[in-house]
Design a protein around this motif. Sequence first.
Motif, PDB file in Angstrom:
ATOM      1  N   UNK A 242       0.850  -1.208   0.000  1.00 59.98           N
ATOM      2  CA  UNK A 242       0.000   0.000   0.000  1.00 59.98           C
ATOM      3  C   UNK A 242       0.880   1.250   0.000  1.00 59.98           C
ATOM      4  N   UNK A 243       1.867   1.222   0.905  1.00 63.71           N
ATOM      5  CA  UNK A 243       2.796   2.366   0.976  1.00 63.71           C
ATOM      6  C   UNK A 243       3.572   2.506  -0.338  1.00 63.71           C
ATOM      7  N   UNK A 244       3.989   1.378  -0.877  1.00 60.47           N
ATOM      8  CA  UNK A 244       4.755   1.400  -2.135  1.00 60.47           C
ATOM      9  C   UNK A 244       3.920   2.019  -3.255  1.00 60.47           C
ATOM     10  N   UNK A 245       2.658   1.603  -3.319  1.00 64.72           N
ATOM     11  CA  UNK A 245       1.779   2.111  -4.385  1.00 64.72           C
ATOM     12  C   UNK A 245       1.686   3.634  -4.332  1.00 64.72           C
TER      13      UNK A 245
ATOM     14  N   UNK B  53      15.562   4.420  -4.717  1.00 61.12           N
ATOM     15  CA  UNK B  53      14.830   3.965  -3.533  1.00 61.12           C
ATOM     16  C   UNK B  53      14.771   2.454  -3.482  1.00 61.12           C
ATOM     17  N   UNK B  54      14.554   1.966  -2.256  1.00 60.51           N
ATOM     18  CA  UNK B  54      14.165   0.565  -2.102  1.00 60.51           C
ATOM     19  C   UNK B  54      12.945   0.535  -1.182  1.00 60.51           C
ATOM     20  N   UNK B  55      11.972  -0.289  -1.544  1.00 64.33           N
ATOM     21  CA  UNK B  55      10.832  -0.516  -0.659  1.00 64.33           C
ATOM     22  C   UNK B  55      11.007  -1.903  -0.060  1.00 64.33           C
TER      23      UNK B  55
ATOM     24  N   UNK C 120      -2.564  -3.125  -9.868  1.00 62.55           N
ATOM     25  CA  UNK C 120      -3.127  -2.028  -9.056  1.00 62.55           C
ATOM     26  C   UNK C 120      -2.576  -0.686  -9.532  1.00 62.55           C
ATOM     27  N   UNK C 121      -1.312  -0.702  -9.848  1.00 59.33           N
ATOM     28  CA  UNK C 121      -0.668   0.532 -10.301  1.00 59.33           C
ATOM     29  C   UNK C 121      -1.261   0.976 -11.645  1.00 59.33           C
ATOM     30  N   UNK C 122      -1.464   0.008 -12.530  1.00 57.67           N
ATOM     31  CA  UNK C 122      -2.027   0.335 -13.850  1.00 57.67           C
ATOM     32  C   UNK C 122      -3.417   0.950 -13.668  1.00 57.67           C
ATOM     33  N   UNK C 123      -4.165   0.408 -12.697  1.00 57.18           N
ATOM     34  CA  UNK C 123      -5.512   0.942 -12.416  1.00 57.18           C
ATOM     35  C   UNK C 123      -5.412   2.386 -11.885  1.00 57.18           C
TER      36      UNK C 123
END
Length: 511
Positions: free
Chosen positions: A281-284, A429-431, A318-321
């Motif tokens: 969620x945070x990454x998104x 960055x790294x998640x 999810x990202x594409x959405x």
Amino acid sequence: MTVGLDTVKFAEETIELMERMGVARAALEGGTLAATSPNTGETLAMIKEDSVEETSAAIGRAHDAFKEWRKLPAPRRGELVRLLGEELRTYKDDLGKLVSLEAGKITSEGLGEVQEMIDICDFAVGLSRQLYGLTIATERPGHRMMETWHPSGVVGVISAFNFPVAVWSWNAALAFVCGDSVVWKPSEKSPLTAMAVQALYERAAAKFGDDAPKGLLEVIQGGREIGETLVDDKRVPVISATGSTRMGRQVGPRVAQRFGKSILELGGNNAAIVTPSADLDLTLRGVAFSAMGTCGQRCTTLRRLITHDSVYDALIPRLIKAYASVKIGIPTEEGTLIGPLIDKDAFDNMQKSLEAAKAAGGTVHGGQRVMADEYPDAYYVQPAIVEMPGQVGPVLEETFAPILYVIRYTDFDDAIEIQNGVGAGLSSSVFTKDMGEAETFVSVVGSDCGIANVNIGPSGAEIGGAFGGEKETGGGREAGSDAWKAYMRRATNTINYSGALPLAQGVKFDV
Ligand code: NAD
């Protein structure tokens, strides 16, 4: 509604904003340089361009100003920067709006840019009492050795369109407290914000009084030719140039040729690694802001997402959405998250990169032009996600547009290699929730960038840290930490109070 080439939506408002900040209406008419709003494509003003001769005269005035300014104690110089910060506080809304109208940033980002200027002024005021040198242990008895920092002279600031005012302030606030004068060549794509800042500076200088010499800040307007005049002038010991790597390749050697110093802040091709333990969620949210914010036109924009196989299917759809649902529109309108590209060239470059990505085996989601019927002279786009089979073709270069390339990985060391495997070295960055991965990423064998973050996107730095990057990003550092040292020259002083003359390294030389 269809509006044609003669769309006029913001011109009058722009002139009113400029007048409020102290720019005369007459300075906005009758010139040869068109100031255009990317929001509509309309011409906001026609301003005067400076010739090579006028540029040279401006450098001369700045050089004279430096000779006076350097004599003032640094804390007193800090007072001018404090007053500048006050003007920026007073006119934050106006200048922020102007950034939105001229550079196409959404309201919060336009205001954020002015806040960054205020923050660096505060930082520089404190710095004006902290330009510390060292006292160094000497090997000779009865001697003292120390290091002194002196002002350098005229600092030439060349800035890019995408941070039309903040980048100037990172340089100028420091240069002023360091005892330097400034000649600023803003981008020819964002001349109005520079005029407004100059007017605000003049107000601060008037409050400061006669101690602020005329010529301490000179603004020269125009394109590459006057930029080159500034770059080649020996009276300008420091050139701080922000823009594309292409520009840096031209500017760097020219400054070096005359043994000037350059601070180069060039392009980025920034990546984030998403590991199996990442909070998705945070990454998104981190990815969405870093990759789409400012319509992909930040030097720190996230351009490559290196995603572990095990989380790929949970994150990418999810990202594409999210990409498909983001609100694109006039940046000053409520709720808009993505404004326009700066111009048609930027749009053409984006389409070229998308074609090249397809040719290299990529699957493109989005990327098409939108709102063209309503604003035929403005270039709004649907941000693009491109699933790539590997780091090939256009993925290796910065395209200054909202394209996020997604690449899979399985082994963390490989991911770091992919992250480091491009020419630019600005931000990264790294998640992850894995401490070993987080520490490795910021360690000597991790990211090779000037900025390496954990669980934050690569975009949106604070002024307290030194800002800049390695490799083709140019190696310069601006803003916080000890970046001020690049604006000063260092002298090592040895003082003999012994009455004898012992030589260093035990050398005997009796005459
Ligand atoms: P650009 O390189 O086209 O222009 C930047 C500035 O350099 C302009 O003022 C331009 O007139 C001037 N210029 C160009 N060639 C010159 C030359 N030969 N001599 C002297 N001056 C010259 O860049 P842009 O399109 O305005 O901005 C986008 C680029 O800037 C992107 O690559 C972005 O990554 C980069 N950028 C980097 C940083 C950073 O801090 N690293 C910050 C903002 C933007």
